[in-house]
Write a protein that holds these residues in place. Structure first.
Motif, PDB file in Angstrom:
ATOM      1  N   LEU A  69      -3.390   4.592  -9.718  1.00 27.07           N
ATOM      2  CA  LEU A  69      -3.569   3.146  -9.863  1.00 27.07           C
ATOM      3  C   LEU A  69      -4.925   2.713  -9.328  1.00 27.07           C
ATOM      4  N   LEU A  70      -5.571   1.830 -10.089  1.00 24.78           N
ATOM      5  CA  LEU A  70      -6.864   1.267  -9.713  1.00 24.78           C
ATOM      6  C   LEU A  70      -6.765  -0.240  -9.869  1.00 24.78           C
ATOM      7  N   THR A  71      -7.221  -0.976  -8.864  1.00 24.10           N
ATOM      8  CA  THR A  71      -7.222  -2.440  -8.929  1.00 24.10           C
ATOM      9  C   THR A  71      -8.657  -2.915  -8.879  1.00 24.10           C
ATOM     10  N   ILE A  72      -9.016  -3.811  -9.799  1.00 22.13           N
ATOM     11  CA  ILE A  72     -10.358  -4.401  -9.793  1.00 22.13           C
ATOM     12  C   ILE A  72     -10.231  -5.915  -9.757  1.00 22.13           C
ATOM     13  N   ASP A  73     -11.278  -6.588  -9.267  1.00 21.39           N
ATOM     14  CA  ASP A  73     -11.264  -8.051  -9.244  1.00 21.39           C
ATOM     15  C   ASP A  73     -11.867  -8.593 -10.545  1.00 21.39           C
ATOM     16  N   LEU A  96       2.276   1.768  -3.443  1.00 20.96           N
ATOM     17  CA  LEU A  96       1.268   2.262  -4.387  1.00 20.96           C
ATOM     18  C   LEU A  96       0.964   3.736  -4.149  1.00 20.96           C
ATOM     19  N   ARG A  99       0.838  -1.212   0.000  1.00 19.66           N
ATOM     20  CA  ARG A  99       0.000   0.000   0.000  1.00 19.66           C
ATOM     21  C   ARG A  99       0.869   1.257   0.000  1.00 19.66           C
ATOM     22  N   VAL A 140     -14.181  -2.722  -7.645  1.00 17.45           N
ATOM     23  CA  VAL A 140     -12.976  -2.023  -7.229  1.00 17.45           C
ATOM     24  C   VAL A 140     -12.435  -2.667  -5.962  1.00 17.45           C
ATOM     25  N   VAL A 141     -11.168  -3.082  -6.000  1.00 14.62           N
ATOM     26  CA  VAL A 141     -10.499  -3.663  -4.836  1.00 14.62           C
ATOM     27  C   VAL A 141      -9.742  -2.574  -4.093  1.00 14.62           C
ATOM     28  N   SER A 142      -9.023  -1.743  -4.828  1.00 16.70           N
ATOM     29  CA  SER A 142      -8.290  -0.639  -4.208  1.00 16.70           C
ATOM     30  C   SER A 142      -7.908   0.380  -5.269  1.00 16.70           C
ATOM     31  N   MET A 143      -7.549   1.559  -4.753  1.00 11.97           N
ATOM     32  CA  MET A 143      -7.011   2.607  -5.622  1.00 11.97           C
ATOM     33  C   MET A 143      -6.136   3.487  -4.752  1.00 11.97           C
ATOM     34  N   ASN A 144      -5.175   4.153  -5.376  1.00 11.47           N
ATOM     35  CA  ASN A 144      -4.348   5.062  -4.592  1.00 11.47           C
ATOM     36  C   ASN A 144      -4.934   6.475  -4.643  1.00 11.47           C
TER      37      ASN A 144
END
Length: 172
Positions: free
Chosen positions: A140-144, A133, A130, A149-153
């Motif tokens: 940055l965007l993370t999706i499953d 990132l 974390r 959405v799983v996370s984003m900075n």
């Protein structure tokens, strides 16, 4: 207990203790109990369960048992004191057994120290990830796999004007 039953209990990798509830005496112990606690099996049979179980909630539970309140426990964490006075974190279950008109409590416990260490290492790794990132200059965007959405900075959220409260876990 016949030989096959004793072999079955001794073959278990889970600590198993049979406790007489009126005095809290341990009346049976398997090899896994002896190994985890560091006592020869015959020495375990000289102990009371409160000689081993050490967390405050365990003490309260066994005090209730000694006063006649026999309740079962499904996988709760506790502390066991070993022969060399070390405290071992365990996850335990207590089941009520009746045999020939008498009640007994069967305690099953697993050492959870190794899984605790793994959890701590994973938390440290996640924390470093974390921080990495957040330190990057890119959004940055993370999706499953389902597109959630799983996370984003914070850089991503500021680029797109996403409010900070939506960055909290579990928000969408």
């Amino acid at each position: 207990m016949n030989t096959l039953e004793q072999k079955m209990v001794d073959g278990s990798t889970t600590l198993v203790l049979l406790v007489e509830p009126k005095e809290g005496r341990i009346i049976r112990a398997n090899k896994a109990a002896s190994k985890l606690l560091g006592y020869p099996q015959e020495n375990l049979l000289k102990l009371r369960i409160l000689d081993i179980e050490s967390s405050l909630q365990d003490v309260f539970y066994w005090e209730e048992v000694l006063s006649g309140c026999l309740t079962e426990i499904t996988w709760q964490e506790g502390l066991y004191r070993t022969a060399d006075d070390e405290l071992v974190e365990v996850s335990k279950s207590v089941s009520l057994l009746e045999h020939d008109g008498a009640a007994y409590l069967m305690v099953q416990a697993r050492d959870i120290r190794a899984s605790r260490q793994v959890e701590e290492r994973l938390e440290q790794t996640l924390s470093r990830l974390r921080a990495t990132l957040e330190a990057t200059g890119n959004g940055l965007l993370t999706i499953d796999w389902q597109g959630h959405v799983v996370s984003m900075n914070h850089m991503f959220s500021s680029m797109w004007g996403i409010p900070d409260h939506l960055l909290e876990p579990g928000q969408s």
